[in-house]
Design a protein around this motif. Structure first.
Motif, PDB file in Angstrom:
ATOM      1  N   ASN A  34       0.818  -1.225   0.000  1.00  0.00           N
ATOM      2  CA  ASN A  34       0.000   0.000   0.000  1.00  0.00           C
ATOM      3  C   ASN A  34       0.849   1.271   0.000  1.00  0.00           C
ATOM      4  OD1 ASN A  34      -2.553  -1.418   0.192  1.00  0.00           O
ATOM      5  ND2 ASN A  34      -2.011  -1.868   2.319  1.00  0.00           N
ATOM      6  N   ALA A  35       2.107   1.141  -0.309  1.00  0.00           N
ATOM      7  CA  ALA A  35       3.014   2.292  -0.245  1.00  0.00           C
ATOM      8  C   ALA A  35       2.603   3.382  -1.238  1.00  0.00           C
ATOM      9  CB  ALA A  35       4.442   1.845  -0.527  1.00  0.00           C
ATOM     10  N   ASP A  36       2.721   4.619  -0.794  1.00  0.00           N
ATOM     11  CA  ASP A  36       2.471   5.780  -1.655  1.00  0.00           C
ATOM     12  C   ASP A  36       3.807   6.158  -2.292  1.00  0.00           C
ATOM     13  OD1 ASP A  36       1.743   8.150  -2.851  1.00  0.00           O
ATOM     14  OD2 ASP A  36       1.538   9.282  -0.981  1.00  0.00           O
ATOM     15  N   PHE A  37       3.975   5.859  -3.572  1.00  0.00           N
ATOM     16  CA  PHE A  37       5.269   6.137  -4.199  1.00  0.00           C
ATOM     17  C   PHE A  37       5.100   6.573  -5.649  1.00  0.00           C
ATOM     18  CE2 PHE A  37       4.555   1.857  -5.684  1.00  0.00           C
ATOM     19  CZ  PHE A  37       5.290   1.717  -6.865  1.00  0.00           C
ATOM     20  N   GLU A  38       6.128   7.237  -6.150  1.00  0.00           N
ATOM     21  CA  GLU A  38       6.167   7.685  -7.538  1.00  0.00           C
ATOM     22  C   GLU A  38       7.587   7.526  -8.058  1.00  0.00           C
ATOM     23  OE1 GLU A  38       5.643  11.703 -10.331  1.00  0.00           O
ATOM     24  OE2 GLU A  38       5.160  11.796  -8.183  1.00  0.00           O
ATOM     25  N   ILE A  39       7.693   7.058  -9.291  1.00  0.00           N
ATOM     26  CA  ILE A  39       8.986   7.005  -9.991  1.00  0.00           C
ATOM     27  C   ILE A  39       8.989   8.139 -11.000  1.00  0.00           C
ATOM     28  CG2 ILE A  39      10.525   5.644 -11.445  1.00  0.00           C
ATOM     29  CD1 ILE A  39       9.133   3.132 -10.328  1.00  0.00           C
ATOM     30  N   TYR A  40       9.912   9.068 -10.823  1.00  0.00           N
ATOM     31  CA  TYR A  40       9.940  10.260 -11.681  1.00  0.00           C
ATOM     32  C   TYR A  40      11.240  10.310 -12.456  1.00  0.00           C
ATOM     33  CZ  TYR A  40       9.802  15.122 -13.209  1.00  0.00           C
ATOM     34  OH  TYR A  40       9.809  16.255 -13.975  1.00  0.00           O
ATOM     35  N   GLN A  41      11.148  10.360 -13.773  1.00  0.00           N
ATOM     36  CA  GLN A  41      12.326  10.475 -14.623  1.00  0.00           C
ATOM     37  C   GLN A  41      12.595  11.948 -14.926  1.00  0.00           C
ATOM     38  OE1 GLN A  41      12.609   7.960 -18.078  1.00  0.00           O
ATOM     39  NE2 GLN A  41      11.513   6.279 -17.095  1.00  0.00           N
ATOM     40  N   THR A  42      13.792  12.395 -14.623  1.00  0.00           N
ATOM     41  CA  THR A  42      14.130  13.793 -14.854  1.00  0.00           C
ATOM     42  C   THR A  42      14.169  14.084 -16.350  1.00  0.00           C
ATOM     43  OG1 THR A  42      16.494  13.241 -14.680  1.00  0.00           O
ATOM     44  CG2 THR A  42      15.407  14.060 -12.707  1.00  0.00           C
ATOM     45  N   LYS A  43      13.788  15.302 -16.676  1.00  0.00           N
ATOM     46  CA  LYS A  43      13.668  15.697 -18.075  1.00  0.00           C
ATOM     47  C   LYS A  43      14.743  16.680 -18.518  1.00  0.00           C
ATOM     48  CE  LYS A  43       8.658  15.053 -17.802  1.00  0.00           C
ATOM     49  NZ  LYS A  43       8.715  14.474 -16.440  1.00  0.00           N
ATOM     50  N   ALA A  44      15.417  17.285 -17.548  1.00  0.00           N
ATOM     51  CA  ALA A  44      16.436  18.286 -17.866  1.00  0.00           C
ATOM     52  C   ALA A  44      17.286  18.514 -16.627  1.00  0.00           C
ATOM     53  CB  ALA A  44      15.763  19.600 -18.291  1.00  0.00           C
TER      54      ALA A  44
END
Length: 316
Positions: A34-44
């Motif tokens: 139930n973890a609240d997580f996000e994988i974010y790929q940097t764009k610049a």
């Protein structure tokens, strides 16, 4: 608790981003379905700073995982420093991964994502440089020019990797080693030609250099080395000892000072190394922010346990 994974798609060889994303998702969900997580790929460049600042405003508690090299970690540190609700850690996916070398053999624990998810937060020092922060090492001089320009050569297919440092070193030696610099530390003035000035919170940088093995990330001090202007021949003789942290053998060429800040000035713009990232300035101040960053460490690291034992012995 919000978990934010900052992924630099250019880190390492840049070919395993999809595999990394899958590995992160699997590890998080196995740990907490139930973890609240996000994988974010940097764009610049500097995109991670913006993302962390936005998330920090939305969540009471934010954990940031820098999934990349030292440059990715630096961006995350800049976004997280002096924010009490944000903690950051390094899941190393880059080339140098220099900051974690400060923790000796325990650095291998950072490669286990499960250890970081279960990790404990500790407040450590950071270096403030204007609006930027550094968790590891800042420098000006030939080392900064070599380190900040190495990427130009490492990207060449026939060179790549560590060989890029060799090529960058040769190029900078040809251009010339020393530059006129004025530094003020603890009311002492160091003026004249300088080969380099190294300001350490951590111990290692540049992939192969360990100039300050005694530095600690939580002592509230900067360990500073001011290396006098030397010839190419003298530089060739001293660089090996400098790289191995034997600065005390170089006392005739190198001043060692512990301080909370240093001001550096030069008649011409300097290339400044900030955890392997480049900035330019002809006048700057670097100052320590004691315990200015919440950092996530694998639980019960000997690095901190040994310190606690030493403190207890002193009190007795």
């Amino acid at each position: 608790m919000r978990h934010l994974f900052i992924v630099n798609p250019a880190a390492g060889d840049g070919k395993h981003t999809a595999e990394l994303n899958e590995r992160i998702s699997r590890a998080v969900l196995n740990w907490d379905a139930n973890a609240d997580f996000e994988i974010y790929q940097t764009k610049a460049p500097l995109d991670a700073i913006r993302k962390i600042e936005e998330e920090a405003k939305k969540h009471a508690a934010l954990r940031v995982y820098a999934c990349g090299g030292d440059g990715t970690l630096n961006e995350c540190v800049c976004g997280a420093s002096e924010k009490p609700n944000v903690a950051v850690t390094h899941f190393p996916c880059g080339t140098g991964n220099d900051f974690i070398k400060a923790f000796g053999e325990e650095r291998e624990r950072f490669f286990a994502l499960e250890e970081l998810l279960r990790g404990e937060e500790r407040a450590i020092d950071v270096i403030r440089i204007g609006e930027r922060y550094s968790v590891n090492i800042c420098s000006v001089g030939i080392d900064a020019r070599i380190g900040c320009n190495v990427h130009k050569y490492s990207k060449i297919p026939v060179i790549g990797g560590a060989a890029g440092y060799v090529i960058s070193t040769v190029v900078e030696l040809i251009k010339g080693i020393k530059r006129p610099i004025r530094a003020i530390v603890n009311e002492q003035v160091f003026e004249g030609d300088k080969t380099l000035i190294c300001v350490c919170n951590g111990t290692s940088y540049g992939g192969i250099f360990n100039p300050m093995p005694e530095a600690r990330v939580d002592d509230g001090l900067l360990d500073i080395l001011v290396v006098k202007g030397v010839s190419r021949l003298a530089f060739a003789k001293l660089v090996g000892r400098y790289a191995k942290g034997k600065f005390r053998e170089l006392s005739h060429l190198c001043d060692y000072i512990c301080a909370q800040s240093i001001r550096i000035e030069a008649p011409e713009e300097l290339l400044v190394n900030v955890d392997g990232e480049a900035m330019r300035s002809s006048a700057l101040e670097m100052s320590v922010v004691p315990r200015g960053l919440n950092f996530i460490f694998p639980a019960k690291m000997a690095y901190f346990e040994n310190e606690n034992k030493e403190i207890e012995e002193i009190k007795r």
